[in-house]
Design an enzyme around this catalytic site. Structure first.
Site, short mmCIF file in Angstrom:
data_model
loop_
_atom_site.label_atom_id
_atom_site.label_comp_id
_atom_site.label_asym_id
_atom_site.label_seq_id
_atom_site.Cartn_x
_atom_site.Cartn_y
_atom_site.Cartn_z
N PHE A 1 43.36 40.89 71.12
CA PHE A 1 42.48 39.74 70.94
C PHE A 1 43.11 38.81 69.91
CE2 PHE A 1 37.76 39.11 71.91
CZ PHE A 1 37.87 39.48 73.23
N GLN B 1 31.80 27.96 64.61
CA GLN B 1 32.95 28.27 65.46
C GLN B 1 32.86 27.55 66.81
OE1 GLN B 1 33.95 32.45 67.10
NE2 GLN B 1 35.61 31.87 65.72
N HIS C 1 34.51 27.74 70.41
CA HIS C 1 35.35 28.61 71.23
C HIS C 1 36.25 27.73 72.08
CE1 HIS C 1 36.67 31.76 73.92
NE2 HIS C 1 36.05 32.65 73.18
N LEU D 1 30.86 30.64 78.69
CA LEU D 1 32.06 31.16 78.06
C LEU D 1 33.04 31.78 79.06
CD1 LEU D 1 33.36 31.80 75.22
CD2 LEU D 1 32.56 34.12 75.63
N GLU E 1 37.76 35.31 75.52
CA GLU E 1 39.11 35.37 74.95
C GLU E 1 39.94 36.45 75.64
OE1 GLU E 1 39.20 34.57 70.79
OE2 GLU E 1 40.42 36.34 70.41
N ARG F 1 40.70 31.38 66.95
CA ARG F 1 39.97 30.38 67.74
C ARG F 1 39.99 28.98 67.15
NH1 ARG F 1 34.89 34.29 69.28
NH2 ARG F 1 36.11 35.45 70.79
N HIS G 1 30.17 27.94 69.60
CA HIS G 1 30.10 29.31 70.08
C HIS G 1 29.42 30.27 69.11
CE1 HIS G 1 31.26 32.91 72.21
NE2 HIS G 1 31.94 33.37 71.19
N ARG H 1 35.53 33.32 62.45
CA ARG H 1 35.39 34.70 62.92
C ARG H 1 36.46 35.04 63.95
NH1 ARG H 1 33.11 37.14 67.51
NH2 ARG H 1 32.14 35.25 68.31
C1 LIG Z 1 28.94 33.99 75.64
C2 LIG Z 1 29.23 34.77 74.42
C3 LIG Z 1 30.16 35.80 74.44
C4 LIG Z 1 30.43 36.54 73.30
N1 LIG Z 1 31.36 37.52 73.35
C5 LIG Z 1 31.62 38.25 72.23
C6 LIG Z 1 32.58 39.29 72.25
O1 LIG Z 1 33.20 39.57 73.28
N2 LIG Z 1 32.81 39.98 71.12
C7 LIG Z 1 32.12 39.72 69.96
O2 LIG Z 1 32.35 40.41 68.98
N3 LIG Z 1 31.21 38.75 69.92
C8 LIG Z 1 30.93 38.00 71.03
N4 LIG Z 1 29.99 37.00 70.97
C9 LIG Z 1 29.14 36.87 69.79
C10 LIG Z 1 28.04 37.92 69.83
O3 LIG Z 1 27.67 38.18 71.14
C11 LIG Z 1 26.80 37.51 69.08
O4 LIG Z 1 27.13 37.03 67.83
C12 LIG Z 1 25.85 38.69 68.90
O5 LIG Z 1 25.57 39.28 70.15
C13 LIG Z 1 24.57 38.32 68.22
O6 LIG Z 1 23.73 39.45 68.19
P1 LIG Z 1 22.42 39.45 67.30
O7 LIG Z 1 21.86 40.82 67.41
O8 LIG Z 1 22.71 38.93 65.97
O9 LIG Z 1 21.46 38.40 68.00
P2 LIG Z 1 21.01 38.13 69.52
O10 LIG Z 1 21.56 39.10 70.48
O11 LIG Z 1 21.25 36.69 69.78
O12 LIG Z 1 19.48 38.41 69.48
C14 LIG Z 1 18.58 37.58 68.79
C15 LIG Z 1 17.20 38.15 68.97
O13 LIG Z 1 16.30 37.47 68.11
C16 LIG Z 1 15.14 37.13 68.81
N5 LIG Z 1 14.58 35.95 68.15
C17 LIG Z 1 15.23 34.83 67.75
N6 LIG Z 1 14.38 33.99 67.13
C18 LIG Z 1 13.18 34.59 67.15
C19 LIG Z 1 11.88 34.21 66.68
N7 LIG Z 1 11.65 33.05 66.04
N8 LIG Z 1 10.86 35.07 66.89
C20 LIG Z 1 11.05 36.25 67.54
N9 LIG Z 1 12.26 36.64 67.99
C21 LIG Z 1 13.29 35.82 67.80
C22 LIG Z 1 15.57 36.93 70.23
O14 LIG Z 1 14.52 37.17 71.12
C23 LIG Z 1 16.65 38.00 70.36
O15 LIG Z 1 16.06 39.22 70.73
C24 LIG Z 1 29.75 36.23 72.11
C25 LIG Z 1 28.84 35.19 72.08
C26 LIG Z 1 28.62 34.42 73.20
C27 LIG Z 1 27.79 33.21 73.09
#
Ligand SMILES: Cc1cc2nc3c(=O)[nH]c(=O)nc-3n(C[C@H](O)[C@H](O)[C@H](O)COP(=O)(O)OP(=O)(O)OC[C@H]3O[C@@H](n4cnc5c(N)ncnc54)[C@H](O)[C@@H]3O)c2cc1C
Ligand code: FES
Lengths: 246, 567
Positions: free
Chosen positions: B117, B230, B232, B242, B245, B276, B344, B379
């Site tokens: 990566f 960030q 992407h 997306l 990568e 990135r 991103h 990141r």
């Molecule tokens: C398309 C894409 C691909 C990616 N690929 C990678 C990868 O290959 N490798 C990597 O390391 N990272 C990757 N990332 C980044 C990574 O996926 C995210 O940073 C990570 O999944 C975020 O997880 P989280 O648990 O912080 O939040 P999330 O999974 O975004 O969950 C947020 C949660 O909070 C809840 N929520 C939000 N606001 C409220 C509110 N006001 N009230 C109640 N609930 C709320 C939502 O319902 C949800 O359940 C990618 C990101 C994207 C956009």
């Protein structure tokens, strides 16, 4: 911009909180440009025309499973369906069948999740974990690939004719999930575990008319899992204990 | 009123991991505005980093090397003690996820497969084809079902209840029942993900509004390093979905309209696998200098996978191929993919330490909504999935320690008065104001993408700032069609819009003040990193009129003295 760019969207409206008002179609006109998905149309309607319209969405890229509905008679994800793909400029949108409507295109998924939980959708191991990974061949992992792909959107659940007549039927997605673990070389659930699905509400209920396969946006074949589970049940009956029996 | 020992907000990887860690010992309630399985984590594609040294080309990989890559990738703004903790924990949590059932792709020796990566000295990204987020989130959700975690799906947090020093819980809206519920909790953990939808061009889910950053900010919790956004390099034109990568990790090329692999000009050694921020700036520069392609959906360069061959594409990148077919009608086996950079990930977020604690006792944050900081100014790919699970776990450990030592009872009166305040505010959103929420949001997004994007200048940031202040003024007159709280998505959107304006405001102000270029923050008028003045974190706290006040604090440096970043 010509008139023919304006499509007619007929959307089923209903509000379980106001049951006196019968379900009915409401019509919206939206200009459709190439690439515009049904989900984007719905978002525009809610933003600009009718703030009371209810539908679910999140990823807008066909991976989170939020936006399953009936689009011109076909069950699919709204976010991966192009408005201009029907050869018609009238599009009818209805909620997923086999579940109660909460409001408009939002249905109550509780029965779907209950069935999911019934199959114990998690890995079951007997002993201690190794220090590193549990060894698995790539070949073995590939066996569960298609079931791993399931996004739990309930397209199959909405399409299933058995569920239409028997709401206690567990439905295609739950079996696909169960088979995902049954086929996982690392899972150690006892084979008598299958008693849970050894009934008409379980795997024997399926008509094998393959509607679930047709409806799946992720190329999962739930019927394969049902056939696989049935075979395993027959085997267990004929030969007694299976691989995970003590 | 609902009571829980611990309230967890967010059903993504971070929230679920925190819940799984606490639910046996405490009464835990997990609130999420979408069903956990619909959380944005599901969309992650490429993989999760851990120095397992499984790859034959990486037998001497170690957590220390992972730490160094992360620190350097983040342009030395990351706190090195925290980075070290994350990278040490990485193998532990990857094995844990595997034990809980995660179907990682495998090497021929039956170990977890690892791919190269960007910005990493070794191939250390563990993956499952190109649906790594999907398998991780399913595994953790499955684990939460196994552990019987109490989940409140389609419940939206509208406000956090603090008294300045202590957190007492939150005010939650049950969308389906249409009720506003105060939730009293001894500890509250936010795991609400990123704010991508503040930008017009973003890879993020529609649900990524950043309300989980705006809400604590307005409750007096500081937020950190928000100007580091960030972009992407490779998102599909039009939808900005997306293209992981991993496309480049598996060997994909970036081509301009002359057919050149232009990365040679910008990062001759790392080429397409430079970090990135560097690749995004390179693409933007190619496009600005006329070497991009034109399309009705926007200007672009090509991501070419054709030379990988059908088999590798079908095996390693099947999801990418599916997305290309569904959303732009292109089969990457035969045609290059038209891509552009777009927002991103948010390096910044709620100001936390390496224990996921904030300055408000009993209030914790983890995952993308938090800023520890481990990612610094940029990141690395594969480090965010890692961050979410590691800090979700560490949050659960901190909460456990806190609950053991504290006999604290949440203040119900405070919760009830906050509830009344929320109800009053909801009424105001339907009191005949002249402003439509979507108009304000559209203008905010356009402003952010055009004026606070990949390259920034003082002039543009100043314009962005005045625009946002104007939009905030207009927000006071915002109006929705119905004040019903039951199943009213428009109302929730309008509520979250307030947070989005705050998030935009903090990003722009931080970016305007930071007169240097570091990682993803790239100022045309200050093209160099300036450690003497700017090796420090930006901290924003709410002022008395709701405006962000900016201060700064030091970066923790342990082993790695800042050097020039070359790839
Ligand atoms: C398309 C894409 C691909 C990616 N690929 C990678 C990868 O290959 N490798 C990597 O390391 N990272 C990757 N990332 C980044 C990574 O996926 C995210 O940073 C990570 O999944 C975020 O997880 P989280 O648990 O912080 O939040 P999330 O999974 O975004 O969950 C947020 C949660 O909070 C809840 N929520 C939000 N606001 C409220 C509110 N006001 N009230 C109640 N609930 C709320 C939502 O319902 C949800 O359940 C990618 C990101 C994207 C956009
Ligand atoms: S919005 Fe996620 S599948 Fe359609």
């Amino acid at each position: 911009m010509t008139d023919k760019d304006y499509f007619t969207f007929k959307i089923l409206r209903y509000d379980a909180a106001e049951p006196d008002i019968e379900p009915h179609f409401q019509t919206y006109k939206i200009r459709v440009i190439p690439g515009l998905t049904i989900l984007m149309v719905l978002l525009r309607i809610r933003d600009e025309i009718d703030g009371t319209l209810a539908f679910r969405s999140s990823c807008r890229s066909a991976v989170c499973g939020s936006c399953a509905m009936v689009i011109n008679g076909k069950i699919d994800l709204a976010c991966r369906t192009q408005a201009a793909s029907f050869g018609s400029n009238t599009i009818i949108l209805e909620p997923l069948p086999n579940m109660q409507i909460i409001k408009d295109l939002v249905v109550d998924m509780t029965p779907f999740w209950d069935m999911y939980e019934k199959v114990k959708p998690y890995m079951i191991r007997k002993g201690d974990y190794p220090d590193k990974e549990i060894a698995q061949t790539e070949e073995d992992r590939k066996k569960i690939d298609q079931y791993v792909n399931c996004i739990l959107c309930a397209c199959c659940y909405g399409a299933c004719p058995v569920l239409a007549r028997n709401p206690d039927y567990m439905g295609p997605a739950a079996f696909a999930k169960l088979e995902r673990f049954m086929l996982d070389s690392r899972d150690e659930r006892p084979d008598n575990f299958l008693q849970n699905v050894d009934s008409e509400d379980g795997v024997w209920g399926c008509d094998t008319v393959l509607r679930c396969i047709e409806a799946c946006p992720k190329d999962v074949r739930p019927t394969d899992s049902i056939v696989g589970l049935r075979k395993q049940l027959v085997k267990n009956k004929l030969f007694g204990k299976g691989k995970n029996e003590d | 009123m609902l009571y829980h020992d611990v309230l967890i907000v967010g059903g993504g990887l971070s929230g679920l991991r925190a819940a799984v860690g606490l639910c046996e010992k405490y009464d835990v309630g997990l609130v999420s505005k979408v069903h956990p399985i619909r959380s944005h984590s599901i969309a992650a594609q490429g993989g999760i980093n851990a120095a397992l040294a499984n790859n034959p080309d990486a037998r001497d990989d170690t957590p220390e090397k992972h730490t160094f890559d992360t620190v350097k990738g983040g342009d030395y703004l990351g706190d090195q003690d925290a980075v070290e903790i994350m990278c040490k924990e990485a193998p532990v949590i990857v094995y844990e996820m595997e034990h809980w059932g995660c179907p990682f792709s495998r090497f021929p020796d039956n170990t977890i497969a690892q791919r190269p990566f960007g910005g990493a000295g070794y191939p250390r990204t563990c993956f499952s084809a190109d649906i790594t987020g999907h398998v991780l989130l399913n595994t953790l959700y499955e684990r939460s079902v196994y552990k019987d975690v109490k989940v409140y799906s389609e419940h939206v947090v509208l406000a956090l209840v603090t008294d300045g020093n202590l957190c007492h819980g939150a005010i939650v809206l049950d969308q389906i029942k249409g009720e506003i519920i105060p939730v009293a909790a001894k500890a509250t953990v936010f795991a609400t993900g990123g704010y991508g939808r503040v930008y017009l061009y973003s890879t993020n889910a529609l649900s990524n509004t950043g309300s989980g950053i705006g809400i604590p900010f307005r409750a007096g919790v500081p937020v950190k390093d928000m100007e580091f956004v960030q972009f992407h390099p490779t998102s599909l034109i039009g939808t900005n979905i997306l293209m992981t990568e991993a496309c480049r990790g598996e060997g994909g090329y970036l081509l301009n309209n002359k057919g050149e692999r232009f990365m040679e000009r910008y990062a001759a050694k790392a080429m397409e696998l430079a970090p990135r921020d560097i690749v995004s700036r390179s693409i933007q520069t190619e496009i600005e200098e006329g070497r991009g392609f034109e399309h009705e959906l926007g200007k672009y360069v090509q991501l070419d996978l054709r030379h990988l061959g059908a088999q590798k594409i079908m095996e390693r990148l099947p999801g990418i191929r599916r997305i290309c077919l569904d959303f732009i009608g292109i089969d990457p086996i035969y045609e290059p993919i038209p891509i552009m950079p777009s927002q991103h990930y948010s390096m910044g977020g709620i100001d936390t330490n390496e224990k996921s604690e904030t300055v408000v006792k009993g209030f914790y944050a983890a995952g993308e909504c938090a800023c520890v900081s481990v990612h610094g100014a940029n990141r690395l790919g594969g480090n965010s999935l890692l961050d979410t699970i590691v800090f979700g776990k560490l949050a659960s450990i901190s909460v456990d320690q806190y609950l053991q030592s504290d006999g604290f009872k949440p203040d119900e009166k405070l919760l009830m008065s906050k509830k009344a305040e929320v109800e009053h505010k909801i009424k105001q959103l339907n009191s005949g104001g002249s402003q439509r929420p979507f108009k304000i949001l559209d203008e905010l997004r356009l402003t952010m993408s055009n004026l606070a994007g990949i390259f920034r200048t003082k002039d543009e940031l100043q314009q962005a700032l005045s625009k946002i202040i104007e939009l905030k003024e207009r927000y006071k007159k915002v109006n929705v069609s119905s004040s019903k709280i039951y199943m009213n998505y428009e109302l929730i959107g309008a509520w979250e819009l307030e947070s989005m304006l705050d998030v935009g405001h903090i990003i722009v102000l931080g970016a305007l003040l930071r007169e240097e270029s570091r990682g993803a923050h790239s100022r045309r008028d200050f093209p160099m990193r300036r450690d003497a003045e700017w090796l420090k974190h930006t901290v924003a706290t709410i002022g008395k009129d709701g405006e962000p006040n900016i201060s700064y604090k030091g970066v923790t440096i342990t082993k790695y003295e800042p050097m020039e970043r070359k790839y």
